[in-house]
Motif scaffolding. Structure first.
Motif, PDB file in Angstrom:
ATOM      1  N   GLU A   1       0.850  -1.189   0.000  1.00  0.00           N
ATOM      2  CA  GLU A   1       0.000   0.000   0.000  1.00  0.00           C
ATOM      3  C   GLU A   1       0.884   1.235   0.000  1.00  0.00           C
ATOM      4  N   ALA A   2       0.299   2.345  -0.451  1.00  0.00           N
ATOM      5  CA  ALA A   2       1.057   3.599  -0.468  1.00  0.00           C
ATOM      6  C   ALA A   2       0.098   4.766  -0.526  1.00  0.00           C
TER       7      ALA A   2
ATOM      8  N   THR B   1       3.996   7.705   2.185  1.00  0.00           N
ATOM      9  CA  THR B   1       4.486   6.510   2.873  1.00  0.00           C
ATOM     10  C   THR B   1       4.163   5.259   2.062  1.00  0.00           C
ATOM     11  N   VAL B   2       5.122   4.296   2.071  1.00  0.00           N
ATOM     12  CA  VAL B   2       4.924   2.975   1.483  1.00  0.00           C
ATOM     13  C   VAL B   2       4.831   1.967   2.622  1.00  0.00           C
ATOM     14  N   THR B   3       3.844   1.054   2.557  1.00  0.00           N
ATOM     15  CA  THR B   3       3.635   0.044   3.596  1.00  0.00           C
ATOM     16  C   THR B   3       3.657  -1.331   2.959  1.00  0.00           C
TER      17      THR B   3
ATOM     18  N   GLY C   1      12.644   4.292   7.722  1.00  0.00           N
ATOM     19  CA  GLY C   1      11.338   3.867   8.205  1.00  0.00           C
ATOM     20  C   GLY C   1      11.451   2.999   9.429  1.00  0.00           C
TER      21      GLY C   1
ATOM     22  N   THR D   1       5.193  -5.741   9.517  1.00  0.00           N
ATOM     23  CA  THR D   1       4.811  -4.523   8.798  1.00  0.00           C
ATOM     24  C   THR D   1       6.033  -3.637   8.640  1.00  0.00           C
TER      25      THR D   1
ATOM     26  N   ARG E   1       7.307   0.007   7.060  1.00  0.00           N
ATOM     27  CA  ARG E   1       6.874   1.315   6.546  1.00  0.00           C
ATOM     28  C   ARG E   1       8.110   2.181   6.340  1.00  0.00           C
TER      29      ARG E   1
ATOM     30  N   ARG F   1       8.086   7.388   1.043  1.00  0.00           N
ATOM     31  CA  ARG F   1       8.061   7.106  -0.387  1.00  0.00           C
ATOM     32  C   ARG F   1       9.115   7.902  -1.126  1.00  0.00           C
TER      33      ARG F   1
END
Length: 703
Positions: free
Chosen positions: A641-642, A646-648, A684, A698, A700, A703
């Motif tokens: 996800e993003a 932030t990118v997760t 992150g 997880t 994070r 980005r």
């Protein structure tokens, strides 16, 4: 004597003014006469229509009374049994009480009279129209002009069939009205002298005419012109202006009578009013008004001729001389007459003011012309100093002006290009695109902005020309063509082409570098694989395998860059889809792993792609080692996800989960320590825990 022609010309002008002064009154008189004539015609036609309608209404009542009379007789037993004696006595009594009728009679189905209110012999009426219509239709019918075979006088008959006890038509009852009964009605109309009343049947046969005239006898057809006018058209009434048989024009108003809405008329009433009588008063009034107007005009002309010229001729001559001198350019000329607010004094004032104004405007015009010459000289200097050339086209795209600088680029003198179009000098392959863009701008009357095309020069070379132009219009707003500037941008375009070529070569070189890095990493991975063949220690063997996996994850980043059009960013979703089968591909001894991947479209810079790929490699390897070992199958869940910042990345499994006291920072395994260090390198964080299904990690990072 030499001034006499000028005085005579002034007199003629005064006479003309007098005539022009009388003209509005003459126009008003004529208009008033026409308007009065229109009102009289309208009143006369309305009166004629009323008279015709009144006569027709009276006849309609007679027709209805006759229908009721015959219907009553048809229901009587004496008639139905065809009792000659009883019917004859009854008919005679009715004739005595109703002098309107010339006779009342009955015929059998063969047309033979069997009863009559008047004496009769052996008479057959089977050929009469009213008898035929009654027998055919079985209802009430109207006839046509006849001379009664029992009363021996002009009459108009009506007929109604009667039936016997069995309901069959046994015969026809007939009632004929006297046409002379219209005399009293005409006398009561009080029409103007020369008016006429005419009545015709359905064929245009004259039933009645007043006043009596040997040229219009009853029983004869009326004039064909009048019959066509009153019988044509769908309306039951109307008015026409036609000459009569006596040569006098009349307004003929007509009214038609029918037995029913859908039946043809059986009788026409025509009332004619003479045009001369109707318009006589208007013509007399107009003639009198025109006589007095002519007398007034003659008096005005005499006054203008004998008194106006000598009084104002001298002043008018002075005004004319001054105007002539001004017209010849002598703007210092003045009338010398006293100024005032009326008459010639006002004209002299305005003429002198005009001369002063013209003198001021002449001085201003000279200043404007001087400024215009300076502006033209300035624009000429600017145009001659420009490297571009200026052009102008007409509405058919032909050059009507082109500056001399065109010779430097195309090698053609400006005069050789006049009358030609920009399309005549295009290099091969350029015409379609250039002509289409030019036509679209022209159709929308829009400016042409930075339109480039290669044009052929006189010596066979070609040059790239940038065209910009705006549409121009004349003072009426009509489109006349384009005015614009052409610029030789050959050097710039060729430089851009070289730059694009150079950039393309650099892209190819950079892709080749990534390809070589990937190959080198694969070679290192292959060397480690060969080294594994000589290692028998399980711990060392696992270290070799983990190292090969990490090298493969880095090689995959360079492979993605090599295949991508963007050499600076890596698509993480594509990377994960490629990494999973390479990392967790299985054979018969490997647990069957089902993937639940939900990957958003996310790209990151190359400096983040390598550590993110290594961290993901460690998390997947950890899940494979601890969640699926000793199990026939398992489920691996991946989320990418993003948002804007932030990118997760979430890696979860359905295994036994993490220990309750699990601390990623305190764990002693190299893989988890590597994940923590890579997360910090990415700027992150990484968290590990459990959910309802198993372990969840997880990661994070920005980005």
């Amino acid at each position: 004597m030499r001034r006499f022609p000028q005085t005579l010309s002034i007199r003629a002008g005064l006479v003309l003014l007098a005539l022009l002064a009388v003209l509005p009154a003459l126009t008003l008189q004529v208009y008033d006469g026409v308007k009065q004539r229109r009102h009289l015609v309208a009143d006369a036609t309305m009166e004629a229509r009323r008279a015709a309608a009144a006569m027709a209404e009276s006849q309609a009542r007679i027709t209805e009374s006759t229908r009721l009379l015959l219907a009553t007789l048809a229901a009587m037993p004496e008639v139905r049994r065809m009792n000659t004696a009883a019917c004859g006595a009854l008919f005679a009594s009715l004739l005595n009480d109703n002098p309107l009728y010339i006779n009342i009679l009955a015929v059998d189905r063969h047309g033979d009279i069997f009863a009559s209110g008047l004496p009769f012999g052996r008479v057959n009426l089977a050929d009469r129209k009213h008898v035929i219509d009654a027998m055919t239709s079985g209802g009430f019918s109207a006839g046509e002009y006849i001379v009664s075979r029992t009363g021996y006088d002009s009459a108009f008959p009506y007929a109604l069939p009667f039936r016997d006890e069995h309901g069959q038509i046994a015969g026809v009852l007939i009632a004929s009205i006297k046409l002379s009964h219209f005399d009293d009605a005409f006398d009561r109309m009080l029409m103007p002298a020369g008016s006429i009343l005419g009545i015709t049947d359905h064929q245009g046969i004259r039933l009645y005419y007043r006043p009596k005239s040997p040229t219009n006898p009853p029983g004869a057809p009326i004039r064909e012109e009048v019959w066509k006018a009153i019988s044509a058209g769908p309306k039951n009434q109307g008015v026409v202006l036609l000459p009569g048989s006596d040569g006098f024009k009349r307004f003929y108003a007509f009214q038609r009578l029918s037995l029913g809405p859908d039946q043809t008329p059986y009788m026409y009433f025509v009332v004619g009013l003479p045009e001369a009588t109707v318009l006589g008063a208007a013509r007399k009034s107009l003639a009198g008004n025109l006589f007095f107007l002519a007398a007034s005009a003659l008096l005005a002309l005499c006054v203008a001729w004998f008194f106006g010229g000598p009084v104002i001729a001298k002043r008018l001559d002075r005004l004319a001389d001054t105007a002539g001198r001004i017209g010849q350019g002598d703007l210092a000329a003045r009338t010398g007459l006293p100024h005032g607010e009326s008459g010639i004094a006002k004209v002299a004032k305005n003429l002198d003011a005009m001369a002063s104004l013209l003198a001021a405007h002449d001085a201003a015009r000279e200043q404007a012309l001087s400024a215009l010459r300076q502006s033209q000289e300035r624009m000429g200097h600017i145009a001659s100093s420009m490297a571009d050339w200026i052009f102008e086209t007409d509405d058919e795209d032909r050059y009507v002006y082109i500056s001399e600088k065109v010779a430097r680029t195309l090698g053609c003198e400006p005069g050789a290009l006049l009358g030609k179009t920009p399309f005549d000098f295009l290099a091969p392959g350029e015409e379609d695109a250039f002509r289409t863009a030019f036509a679209q701008a022209k159709a929308a009357r829009a400016p042409i902005r930075d339109l480039t095309a290669w044009r052929a020069t006189r010596d066979g070379d070609k040059r790239c020309v940038l065209t910009s132009a705006v549409p121009w219009h004349d003072e009426t707003g009509a489109f006349k063509g384009y005015r614009g500037v052409d610029r030789d941008v050959t050097a710039s375009v060729r430089a851009q082409q070289k730059l694009r070529q150079s950039l393309g070569e650099k892209d190819i070189l950079l892709k080749e570098i990534h390809h070589r890095v990937k190959n080198n990493l694969q070679i290192i991975s292959g060397l480690l694989y060969l080294q594994e063949e000589r290692v028998h220690d399980p711990v060392a063997l696992e270290s070799f395998r983990e190292s090969r996996s990490r090298i493969a994850s880095m090689a995959l980043v360079h492979e993605e860059l090599y295949r991508s059009n963007d050499l600076a960013r890596v698509r993480l979703d594509h990377y994960i889809q490629e990494l999973l089968p390479r990392l967790l591909g299985h054979d018969q001894k490997t647990p069957v792993i089902a993937y639940d991947c939900r990957l958003a479209s996310v790209d990151v810079p190359i400096e983040k792609a390598v550590p993110a790929g290594l961290a993901l490699n460690e998390l997947l390897t950890n899940a494979y080692k601890h969640a699926f070992q000793g199990r026939p199958a398992g489920i691996l869940r991946l989320r990418l996800e993003a948002d804007a910042h932030t990118v997760t990345i979430i890696v979860a499994d359905d295994g036994p989960g993490l220990p309750p006291d699990f601390d990623l920072e305190a764990t002693g395994t190299l893989g988890m320590q590597l994940v923590a260090n890579l997360a910090r390198q990415l700027g992150g964080e990484v968290h590990g825990g459990n959910d309802a299904e198993g372990a969840v990690f997880t990661l994070r990072f920005p980005r």
